[in-house]
Scaffold this motif. Structure first.
Motif, mmCIF file in Angstrom:
data_model
loop_
_atom_site.group_PDB
_atom_site.id
_atom_site.type_symbol
_atom_site.label_atom_id
_atom_site.label_comp_id
_atom_site.label_asym_id
_atom_site.label_seq_id
_atom_site.Cartn_x
_atom_site.Cartn_y
_atom_site.Cartn_z
ATOM 1 N N VAL A 37 -7.195 -6.706 -6.309
ATOM 2 C CA VAL A 37 -7.156 -6.795 -4.848
ATOM 3 C C VAL A 37 -6.097 -7.826 -4.471
ATOM 4 N N ASP A 38 -5.087 -7.381 -3.729
ATOM 5 C CA ASP A 38 -4.019 -8.279 -3.301
ATOM 6 C C ASP A 38 -4.348 -8.857 -1.931
ATOM 7 N N ASP A 39 -4.230 -10.174 -1.839
ATOM 8 C CA ASP A 39 -4.610 -10.880 -0.610
ATOM 9 C C ASP A 39 -3.407 -11.087 0.308
ATOM 10 N N ALA A 40 -2.771 -9.975 0.692
ATOM 11 C CA ALA A 40 -1.614 -10.001 1.598
ATOM 12 C C ALA A 40 -0.521 -10.935 1.087
ATOM 13 N N SER A 41 -0.111 -10.710 -0.150
ATOM 14 C CA SER A 41 0.934 -11.533 -0.764
ATOM 15 C C SER A 41 2.235 -11.452 0.034
ATOM 16 N N THR A 42 2.988 -12.550 0.008
ATOM 17 C CA THR A 42 4.282 -12.589 0.700
ATOM 18 C C THR A 42 5.448 -12.515 -0.288
ATOM 19 N N ASP A 43 5.141 -12.434 -1.599
ATOM 20 C CA ASP A 43 6.203 -12.245 -2.592
ATOM 21 C C ASP A 43 6.314 -10.750 -2.917
ATOM 22 N N ASP A 44 6.867 -10.423 -4.061
ATOM 23 C CA ASP A 44 7.033 -9.010 -4.435
ATOM 24 C C ASP A 44 5.890 -8.505 -5.309
ATOM 25 N N SER A 45 4.703 -9.145 -5.178
ATOM 26 C CA SER A 45 3.559 -8.791 -6.033
ATOM 27 C C SER A 45 3.264 -7.295 -6.059
ATOM 28 N N ILE A 46 3.191 -6.689 -4.900
ATOM 29 C CA ILE A 46 2.792 -5.278 -4.830
ATOM 30 C C ILE A 46 3.773 -4.400 -5.602
ATOM 31 N N GLU A 47 5.059 -4.633 -5.404
ATOM 32 C CA GLU A 47 6.070 -3.837 -6.099
ATOM 33 C C GLU A 47 5.985 -4.054 -7.611
ATOM 34 N N VAL A 48 5.816 -5.312 -8.009
ATOM 35 C CA VAL A 48 5.729 -5.642 -9.435
ATOM 36 C C VAL A 48 4.506 -4.992 -10.065
ATOM 37 N N ILE A 49 3.358 -5.148 -9.426
ATOM 38 C CA ILE A 49 2.110 -4.592 -9.964
ATOM 39 C C ILE A 49 2.192 -3.073 -10.064
ATOM 40 N N LYS A 50 2.689 -2.436 -9.000
ATOM 41 C CA LYS A 50 2.808 -0.975 -9.010
ATOM 42 C C LYS A 50 3.726 -0.496 -10.130
ATOM 43 N N PHE A 52 4.221 -1.819 -13.012
ATOM 44 C CA PHE A 52 3.560 -1.927 -14.314
ATOM 45 C C PHE A 52 2.432 -0.915 -14.470
ATOM 46 N N ILE A 53 1.581 -0.803 -13.465
ATOM 47 C CA ILE A 53 0.391 0.041 -13.640
ATOM 48 C C ILE A 53 0.713 1.527 -13.489
ATOM 49 N N ASN A 55 0.982 5.167 -13.262
ATOM 50 C CA ASN A 55 -0.060 6.191 -13.116
ATOM 51 C C ASN A 55 -1.227 5.980 -14.066
ATOM 52 N N ASP A 56 -1.397 4.759 -14.547
ATOM 53 C CA ASP A 56 -2.501 4.455 -15.457
ATOM 54 C C ASP A 56 -3.808 4.407 -14.653
ATOM 55 N N PRO A 57 -4.707 5.368 -14.855
ATOM 56 C CA PRO A 57 -5.937 5.446 -14.048
ATOM 57 C C PRO A 57 -6.904 4.288 -14.287
ATOM 58 N N ARG A 58 -6.667 3.489 -15.324
ATOM 59 C CA ARG A 58 -7.549 2.349 -15.586
ATOM 60 C C ARG A 58 -7.341 1.235 -14.562
ATOM 61 N N PHE A 59 -6.208 1.252 -13.883
ATOM 62 C CA PHE A 59 -5.899 0.224 -12.884
ATOM 63 C C PHE A 59 -6.129 0.767 -11.485
ATOM 64 N N LYS A 60 -6.807 -0.049 -10.658
ATOM 65 C CA LYS A 60 -7.032 0.319 -9.257
ATOM 66 C C LYS A 60 -6.545 -0.836 -8.381
ATOM 67 N N LEU A 61 -5.642 -0.527 -7.471
ATOM 68 C CA LEU A 61 -5.025 -1.559 -6.632
ATOM 69 C C LEU A 61 -5.452 -1.394 -5.179
ATOM 70 N N TYR A 62 -5.955 -2.483 -4.600
ATOM 71 C CA TYR A 62 -6.380 -2.497 -3.198
ATOM 72 C C TYR A 62 -5.693 -3.659 -2.473
ATOM 73 N N HIS A 63 -5.720 -3.624 -1.146
ATOM 74 C CA HIS A 63 -5.025 -4.645 -0.362
ATOM 75 C C HIS A 63 -5.925 -5.182 0.741
ATOM 76 N N ASN A 64 -5.863 -6.482 0.968
ATOM 77 C CA ASN A 64 -6.445 -7.048 2.191
ATOM 78 C C ASN A 64 -5.409 -6.884 3.302
ATOM 79 N N PRO A 65 -5.834 -6.460 4.502
ATOM 80 C CA PRO A 65 -4.870 -6.279 5.593
ATOM 81 C C PRO A 65 -4.234 -7.590 6.063
ATOM 82 N N ALA A 66 -4.934 -8.691 5.825
ATOM 83 C CA ALA A 66 -4.414 -10.016 6.167
ATOM 84 C C ALA A 66 -4.909 -10.988 5.111
ATOM 85 N N ASN A 67 -4.276 -12.146 5.013
ATOM 86 C CA ASN A 67 -4.668 -13.139 4.017
ATOM 87 C C ASN A 67 -6.059 -13.683 4.328
#
Length: 276
Positions: A37-50, A52-53, A55-67
């Motif tokens: 779960v990403d807490d509205a990061s302001t760096d490139d976390s989302i791009e980096v995580i995506k 790496f993971i 189409n690996d179904p073992r990883f599930k990525l979610y986002h908080n709409p705000a920090n």
């Protein structure tokens, strides 16, 4: 086969995620999932995580709409966890390859335990191992155990069914979130100590901010301990009265000073030995 949920609350740790990711895909135990779960990061976390993971179904990525902070984000992780056993892994840290396998084996061999914890390896900024965190010990779990002084930290794994019996992680906490979790879980049963490091803990080089963070965590931990005392119905500790309302961290820590004396530690060691 027992499913293991690794829970990752991320905020601006994109530059460290590769080590975390590599440690997961290198696990000897294969039935796991990673809930991020990403807490509205302001760096490139989302791009980096995506990246790496993928189409690996073992990883599930979610986002908080705000920090929302650490407590809220770690609580969110638990909402999506599907495994019977859960544990938090910080995105700037990593696991040893056999961490999940050795932890799962403890739950298989000791079906009555509610949690298991290991030693952790303190590492340099580049995750080079330095030394084992010396404070981790076999604990004697009682209603007067508050993990103060610290006797265990990472790697802490717990049964999801037990977590659901608690009030869950306090979403308003910004620090001492793990301590809050430990104390709530331990109110429901015994915990197993794994006497070897399974967790690689990265010590960052930014000393000044780290010191201020430590002070903030100390304040939060005092409040967590106070709430725990109230939840457990403790009115007196070592013949000292627990205050009706929280006033200061110093007042709470002074109540627990006796737990650092040699006699108390010796008595607990004997109790642990008799339990084993």
């Amino acid at each position: 086969m027992i499913k293991f949920s690794i829970l990752i609350a991320n905020y601006n740790n994109g530059k460290y995620f590769e080590d975390c990711y590599n440690s997961l895909i290198s696990q000897t135990y294969k039935n796991w999932e990673a809930v991020i779960v990403d807490d509205a990061s302001t760096d490139d976390s989302i791009e980096v995580i995506k990246a790496f993971i993928k189409n690996d179904p073992r990883f599930k990525l979610y986002h908080n709409p705000a920090n929302k902070g650490c407590g809220f984000t770690k609580r969110e992780c638990m909402k999506y966890a599907e495994g019977e056993i859960c544990a938090y892994l910080d995105p700037d840290d990593a696991l040893y390859p056999e961490a999940l396998e050795k932890t799962i084996n403890e739950f298989i061999q000791n079906t009555e335990i509610v949690a298991a914890y290991s030693q952790m390896m303190l590492c340099e900024d580049d995750l080079t191992p330095n030394k084992v965190f010396a404070s981790t010990k076999q604990i004697y779990n009682s209603r007067y155990f508050f993990n103060c002084p610290t006797q265990f930290a990472h790697f802490f794994a717990f049964k999801k069914e037990i977590y659901l019996k608690t009030s869950g992680i306090n979403p308003n906490l910004k620090s001492a979130v793990d301590q809050d979790l430990y104390l709530k879980i331990l109110e429901h049963g015994d915990v197993k100590y794994i006497k070897e490091p399974l967790y690689l803990y990265r010590l960052h080089s930014n000393g000044i901010s780290q010191q201020s963070a430590k002070q903030s965590a100390k304040e939060s931990f005092a409040k967590v301990i106070y709430e725990t005392m109230k939840r457990r119905g403790i009115r007196k500790i070592n013949n000292q009265t627990v205050p009706e309302s929280y006033t200061s961290s110093q007042e709470i820590y002074e109540l627990l000073n006796y737990q650092t004396n040699k006699l108390h530690r010796l008595i607990n060691k004997i109790k642990v030995a008799l339990d084993l």
